[in-house]
Every structure is written in C-alpha cells, then in structure tokens.
Design an enzyme around this catalytic site. Structure first.
Site, mmCIF file in Angstrom:
data_model
loop_
_atom_site.group_PDB
_atom_site.id
_atom_site.type_symbol
_atom_site.label_atom_id
_atom_site.label_comp_id
_atom_site.label_asym_id
_atom_site.label_seq_id
_atom_site.Cartn_x
_atom_site.Cartn_y
_atom_site.Cartn_z
ATOM 1 N N HIS A 122 40.226 1.531 33.370
ATOM 2 C CA HIS A 122 40.036 2.389 32.201
ATOM 3 C C HIS A 122 38.588 2.884 32.128
ATOM 4 C CE1 HIS A 122 40.766 3.504 27.873
ATOM 5 N NE2 HIS A 122 39.453 3.308 27.825
ATOM 6 N N GLU A 123 37.648 1.946 32.213
ATOM 7 C CA GLU A 123 36.246 2.335 32.130
ATOM 8 C C GLU A 123 35.813 3.139 33.355
ATOM 9 O OE1 GLU A 123 34.934 2.048 29.350
ATOM 10 O OE2 GLU A 123 36.365 0.638 28.485
ATOM 11 N N HIS B 222 36.278 6.752 32.582
ATOM 12 C CA HIS B 222 35.132 7.274 31.829
ATOM 13 C C HIS B 222 33.959 7.553 32.763
ATOM 14 C CE1 HIS B 222 36.712 6.867 27.820
ATOM 15 N NE2 HIS B 222 36.910 5.560 27.917
ATOM 16 N N GLU C 219 38.704 10.179 26.736
ATOM 17 C CA GLU C 219 39.775 9.182 26.764
ATOM 18 C C GLU C 219 40.930 9.632 27.643
ATOM 19 O OE1 GLU C 219 41.074 5.325 25.684
ATOM 20 O OE2 GLU C 219 39.142 6.369 25.563
#
Length: 520
Positions: free
Chosen positions: A284-285, A288, A314
């Site tokens: 997930h990160e 980003h 996001e």
C-alpha cells in the site's frame, strides 16, 4: 608600451520576478522537508525522551516555513510574476505551461496560508506532536481518557482553522479542501449514501455464503524478518520501489513520506501471527511512494511537487495493495516465492487457496486490515463522527460510545476495547480531520484508472501475468508526472475519459467476490 585592453563590462544581470519567486519557494520547500524529516525520525528512530523538545523543534520549523511563505516579498512577486514565454530557442517547450500552473497553485496556497497567524501554525504543530505521543500511550494502555484532552484540542484547532479559512455551508468544507481540492461535505454525503446502497447488499450476500476457503492460514507463524524480506522484494522487483531512492522502516502506523522525489521513506509494521498486516501495508505504502517518485523532476522543490490530492494518491496505494497485490495472477506468479519465504504458512496451500484467503470478506474492527467490501463502511463511520464533532453535536467524551454504536450499525461488530475502536487511527492525533473521505474516493478511482489503462491490450496482457512495467509507465504518463499542476478532476477526465464514478468500483467488487464466494 601599449596597455592591454580593459575587459568588457557586462551588463547587470536581472532576475525575473518568477525566478526570484521560485528561489523563495525552493527555500520554503527545503524548510518543510526538514520538518518532515524530523517527523519521520519521530515515528521511526527517535528515543522516547526526546519527544518534548522534538515538538518544540518541529513547531519552530513549521512557523519558519509559514513565515517564509507568507512574507510580503512573496505576495509582491505573486502579483507581478508571469510565466516565462517559450520560444524556438528554448529546449523545454512545456516550461510556460508548468510556470502557469505553479503560479496558479501557489497563489491558491498562499491565500490559504496568509489567513493563518504564525502563532496558530506553531500552536497547531506543537499540539499535534504532543497529541501523537499521547495517542501512542493511550492506544497501548487502552486509555481513551488520557487522550481525550488532546483530541479536544485538535478538534478546537480544526474549528479555528475552518474559521480562518472561511466556509459557506459547513466547516468541514474548509478542511477537506486541503486534501481534496474543491470537494464539499455535501458531495461526500451523497457519494457515501450511493455507495452504501450499492455495496451493502453484496456484503450481506457474502456473509450469508460462508467461508470461501480455510482462513487459518492467515494466522500461521511467519517471522517478522522474513515478512520484511518478502514484502520488500515484491515492492522492489514487481512494483518498482528501487532502493536507490527509498528505504523501509518500522512504525506504529504505516505511512509514506518523502523529502524529494528521490528520497522516499516507507514504513510498515509486523505481526508474526498475521502476515497480511505487513505485506499489504508495505505494498500500500509502495503505491504512495511510486506516485511521488513519478512526479516530474521539473516540479521539484515547488508547491507542485506532490500528489494532486489525497484521493488520487490513495488510488495508487489501493491499486498496488488490492487490485494488483490481491489479484489471482499475482498469487499465481509469486506463490512459490512466498512458499520459500513462509514454508509454514504455505504448507498444504496453493496459489488459489491463498488468493481466496487474502481476499476474505469479514466485518471486522480494524480499518487498515479491512477487506475491499467492508473498508468503505469504516470510512463512512469516521466521516460522520468528524461532522458531529465539528458541529458540536457530539462531545469528545462521548466519542467511544458513538464509535461502537456505528460499528454495530454498519458492520454488526462492537469493539471490546477502545484500542481496537476509537483509538486505532493516527489521523486525529495529527489533526488530520477531513482526511478520511479521500480513502474511499481513492478506492473508486483505483479501479477506474486501471480499467482505463487496460484499454491497451499490451498492458492487459502484462497485468494478467502479474507484470507491471507498462502499467507503471502508463500511470507516470497519465497521473504521476503532473503532481499538483493539474486538478484531480482534470487528471481523472484526461486519463479515463469521464468524471469520477462508483460504477467501475462496484462492478469490480461484484465480479471478483461473486466468483470467490460462488454467488449467483
């Protein structure tokens, strides 16, 4: 004897208003980067006793950055500066367009910043630092009462911020605009109501269907160091998180921060009895991080050099985490690597059973561990509570009870304690009120963008093999490179050919989970 001719006198070099403005904006960016570095250190490396002074140091930097950005000279330059005109002798014909976007966005940011007294900015920074450490202790000790005074202060600061900025309909409008430019509370309410109506029936059908596989595999032991190695290997080799511009650390709450497009920090956390926390948190990160790395270098050290909005941001993290990392092709490709890293977990499993396990749908307590179907209900809950806190119809002391009631209403579960309930998220301790809706906006956009990218048959072929080189290039070209030089709505329209909609997301959920759970 003839004297040598005197050297020719060069005419004085004049610095354009735009060039001087860029130099000042570079300085502001550097001060803010130093503050971000201190914040990252506070989360990952700093010894506990340093917290008090660190808060003061960060408040000083926040105040200094604010003073630099709101200085009279910046106001003068913003009034006079014009984009440099591109001509045939210039090597970068896009510069005029970039300059125009820089002036537009900077004027908008400057108008917001100049409405805030420096003393308020310093107070807000110090309060957030103190609240952060209070939150860590409160969550560890399941002690909401110790955190409540800090949260009350953060809510009060949010109200004051909204008053400084001004708003027409609701103070929430002034807050969410910082994270999702142009968005209003009324729009979020409408989007959430529509999404709830269209996904709640699916959730009920899934719950009624029962288990899709043996989920005990998710709780088998997997050493933290092995989790780190496997998660980082995938992040680097599959998703492009090159160690030349990034590093991975551990923190209480996973996050990504960066001090330039080539200095990116990702954090995760580990539970040796629940490996999805680390793996999907890391990926997930990574989403980003890849967005920040993909922003054009020409925007560096300016207000344009970050994501267009948190919703667009996001969309990238949820794409990497869910649309790619939880896909069937991904586990078909990487199951053997996973089995080598976690033989105890993989024993008796295959790619299909693991794919079904990591896509388990179950109403549960923790937002960051929520599945794709239930996740947005966690966001709706937080959004409604934030509205009530700002309106004053809900007192901070009443928050745990209200939280538990909505969890029961939305998902049919009630937290046994506040650590697994109202204290689970870092956002309110940091004063990030207005942030939560962007998670759901990002979910919707993630599918819409991936569908658009897959209009290219080569991208579809690669994604179906869990190869992502062409997809990453498409994202850089259509989303990442623009940073804040384009508004979110402009990026979405240009990349997908239509405005943001829940249609693609709802269709994706219906198709994926009807297949997994055998729904008619």
């Amino acid at each position: 004897m003839t004297s040598a001719p005197e050297p020719a006198q060069s005419s004085p070099q004049t610095t354009s208003d735009l060039a001087e403005l860029k130099r000042l904006l570079n300085q502001v960016s550097d001060v803010n980067a130093a503050a971000s570095l201190m914040s990252w250190d506070q989360e990952t490396q700093m010894p506990p006793d340093a917290a008090r002074v660190r808060g003061l140091q960060m408040a000083t930097l926040a105040g200094l950055g604010h003073e630099l950005f709101t200085a009279p000279r910046v106001s003068e330059l913003l009034e006079r500066a014009q984009p440099e005109q591109s001509g045939p002798d210039q090597s970068d014909p896009q510069q005029a367009e970039t300059d125009a976007a820089l002036l537009k966005v900077t004027r908008r940011d400057h108008a917001k910043a100049t409405r805030l007294p420096t003393a308020f900015v310093e107070e807000q920074s110090q309060a957030a630092s103190e609240a952060h450490h209070a939150w860590i202790e409160a969550r560890k000790n399941d002690d909401f009462a110790s955190f409540a005074p800090h949260l009350s202060r953060m809510v009060d600061l949010a109200r004051r911020y909204a008053e400084y900025q001004g708003f027409k309909d609701h103070p929430y409008d002034a807050l969410i605009d910082d994270y999702e430019p142009g968005m209003k509370a009324a729009q979020v309410k409408a989007i959430f109501a529509d999404l709830r109506d269209r996904t709640l029936p699916l959730l009920r059908r899934i719950v009624a269907a029962g288990d899709a596989t043996d989920y005990s595999v998710l709780r088998r032991p997997f050493a933290a160091q092995s989790q780190r190695q496997f998660g980082l290997k995938i992040a680097q080799e599959a998703f492009g998180l090159n160690p030349s511009f990034s590093r991975l650390d551990e923190s209480a709450h996973p996050f990504q921060t960066n001090f330039s497009r080539d200095d990116i920090r990702v954090t995760t956390r580990f539970d040796e009895a629940y490996f999805p926390m680390s793996l999907f948190g890391t990926w997930h990160e990574t989403g980003h991080a890849m967005y920040e790395h993909g922003v054009s270098a020409r925007l560096e050290r300016t207000p344009l050099s970050r994501g267009a909005s948190l919703g667009v941001h996001e969309s990238q993290s949820r794409m990497f985490e869910n649309l790619l990392g939880r896909s069937r092709p991904f586990w078909q490709r990487h199951f053997e690597e996973f089995a080598q890293a976690a033989p105890e977990v993989a024993r008796g499993q295959d790619a299909e059973s693991l794919y079904r396990a990591v896509n388990r749908v179950r109403p549960d307590l923790i937002r960051v561990e929520a599945d794709e179907v239930t996740y947005n209900f966690h966001i709706m809950l937080r959004f409604e509570l934030e509205l009530s806190l700002l309106e004053g119809t809900l007192a901070v002391a009443e928050l745990p009870e209200a939280w538990n009631a909505r969890m029961q209403e939305f998902l049919g579960v009630t937290p046994p304690d506040d650590a697994q309930g109202v204290l689970q998220d870092i956002h309110w301790s940091a004063g990030l009120i207005g942030y939560f809706p962007t998670y759901t906006l990002g979910n919707l956009l993630s599918v819409q963008l991936l569908d658009a990218a897959k209009q290219d048959a080569q991208i579809t072929e690669q994604v179906d093999r869990a190869e992502y080189t062409l997809l990453r290039e498409w994202l850089v070209q259509n989303v990442h490179q623009y940073g804040r030089s384009r508004l979110p709505a402009e990026i979405v329209q240009a990349a997908t050919g239509r405005p943001l909609s829940a249609d693609a997301y709802v269709k994706y959920l219906e198709e994926k989970y009807s297949d997994i759970y055998g729904l008619s």
